[in-house]
Design an enzyme around this catalytic site. Structure first.
Site, PDB file in Angstrom:
ATOM      1  N   SER A  12       2.269  -2.024   4.835  1.00  0.00           N
ATOM      2  CA  SER A  12       1.063  -1.275   5.184  1.00  0.00           C
ATOM      3  C   SER A  12      -0.168  -2.161   5.315  1.00  0.00           C
ATOM      4  O   SER A  12      -1.103  -1.827   6.046  1.00  0.00           O
ATOM      5  CB  SER A  12       0.808  -0.185   4.141  1.00  0.00           C
ATOM      6  OG  SER A  12       0.745  -0.735   2.838  1.00  0.00           O
ATOM      7  N   ASP A  41      -7.609   0.916  -4.198  1.00  0.00           N
ATOM      8  CA  ASP A  41      -6.314   0.549  -4.788  1.00  0.00           C
ATOM      9  C   ASP A  41      -6.180  -0.945  -5.031  1.00  0.00           C
ATOM     10  O   ASP A  41      -5.168  -1.402  -5.567  1.00  0.00           O
ATOM     11  CB  ASP A  41      -5.170   1.052  -3.907  1.00  0.00           C
ATOM     12  CG  ASP A  41      -5.167   0.403  -2.518  1.00  0.00           C
ATOM     13  OD1 ASP A  41      -6.022  -0.476  -2.246  1.00  0.00           O
ATOM     14  OD2 ASP A  41      -4.313   0.780  -1.704  1.00  0.00           O
ATOM     15  N   HIS A  49      -5.117  -2.608  -0.238  1.00  0.00           N
ATOM     16  CA  HIS A  49      -5.418  -2.449   1.180  1.00  0.00           C
ATOM     17  C   HIS A  49      -6.838  -2.904   1.485  1.00  0.00           C
ATOM     18  O   HIS A  49      -7.693  -2.955   0.588  1.00  0.00           O
ATOM     19  CB  HIS A  49      -5.183  -0.999   1.594  1.00  0.00           C
ATOM     20  CG  HIS A  49      -3.741  -0.607   1.506  1.00  0.00           C
ATOM     21  ND1 HIS A  49      -3.197  -0.074   0.349  1.00  0.00           N
ATOM     22  CD2 HIS A  49      -2.725  -0.711   2.392  1.00  0.00           C
ATOM     23  CE1 HIS A  49      -1.906   0.144   0.539  1.00  0.00           C
ATOM     24  NE2 HIS A  49      -1.590  -0.240   1.766  1.00  0.00           N
TER      25      HIS A  49
END
Length: 232
Positions: free
Chosen positions: A88, A211, A214
């Protein structure tokens, strides 16, 4: 009374011997350190040609400024054939990757694990989409296994260059394990290079989302800039 002939002079005391020796030295070249003397003089006069300055287009200059790249790194990235495989985090940076590496093939997927890597690389290779430069960004979702790395490197081969971006996942216990294995892999494989994102992003909380994994825009720019400079 019989006269005796004068004794002959030793050869080292004969002028003609030294004349001949000097001529041999001058013509043949006396060796010092296994190199002829004449070469020692020639080396002093040899000058290396200066590298030609890299000329960038107006667009490339903007990219260089935005991503803090040298002209060489910018030009290399612009022309490099790259296949980037990741999770991701790679998905997040597709726009930045395409800006700096316009010829890149980017294959990112949310939740991707290291054990997916050999199969993905094999499929891309079969489709003639595995470039000479392979960028790997995996480790966010779990640590790698040595067997998976070995399988991947076998698919890639020794001629392709692998740029392995290490991991910034401070909330997960496998961060250190993953990064140590990436470093070890690079030490034992000449075509594997570590892109030290973990070190570059240290103490940069504003580069990350909540988080801590990211990327915000500043982080994405720093991430891709680091990759381009490392590849250069």
């Amino acid at each position: 009374m019989k006269r005796h002939a004068a004794p002959a002079k030793p050869i080292l005391k004969r002028p003609i011997f030294w004349v001949i020796l000097i001529v041999i030295i001058v013509i043949g070249g006396f060796t010092v350190g296994r190199k002829p003397i004449i070469n020692l003089f020639n080396q002093a006069t040899v000058t290396k040609p200066k590298p030609k300055p890299v000329k960038l287009t107006r667009h490339e200059k903007k990219i260089a400024k935005k991503y803090h790249l040298s002209p060489k790194a910018t030009a290399n990235a612009h022309s490099a054939k790259v296949t980037a495989i990741g999770d991701s985090v790679m998905v997040d940076i597709v726009p930045e990757m395409k800006q700096v590496f316009p010829r890149a093939i980017v294959d990112g997927e949310v939740g991707r694990q290291f054990y997916d890597l050999p199969t993905i690389a094999q499929n891309l290779k079969a489709q003639h989409k595995l470039a000479d430069n392979v960028v790997v960004n995996l480790g966010t979702n779990g640590p790698p296994e040595k067997t998976d790395i070995s399988r991947f490197l076998k698919v890639v081969g020794s001629k392709r260059q692998v740029y392995w971006i290490n991991t910034h996942v401070p909330t997960q216990k496998w961060e250190s394990q993953t990064n140590q294995l990436i470093t070890s892999t690079a030490k034992h494989n000449r075509n594997v290079h570590v892109v030290d994102w973990h070190g570059r992003s240290e103490n940069q909380p504003n580069w990350f989302a909540d988080d801590e994994v990211h990327l915000q825009t500043k982080g994405a720019i720093a991430y891709v800039g680091l990759l381009a400079n490392t590849m250069a």
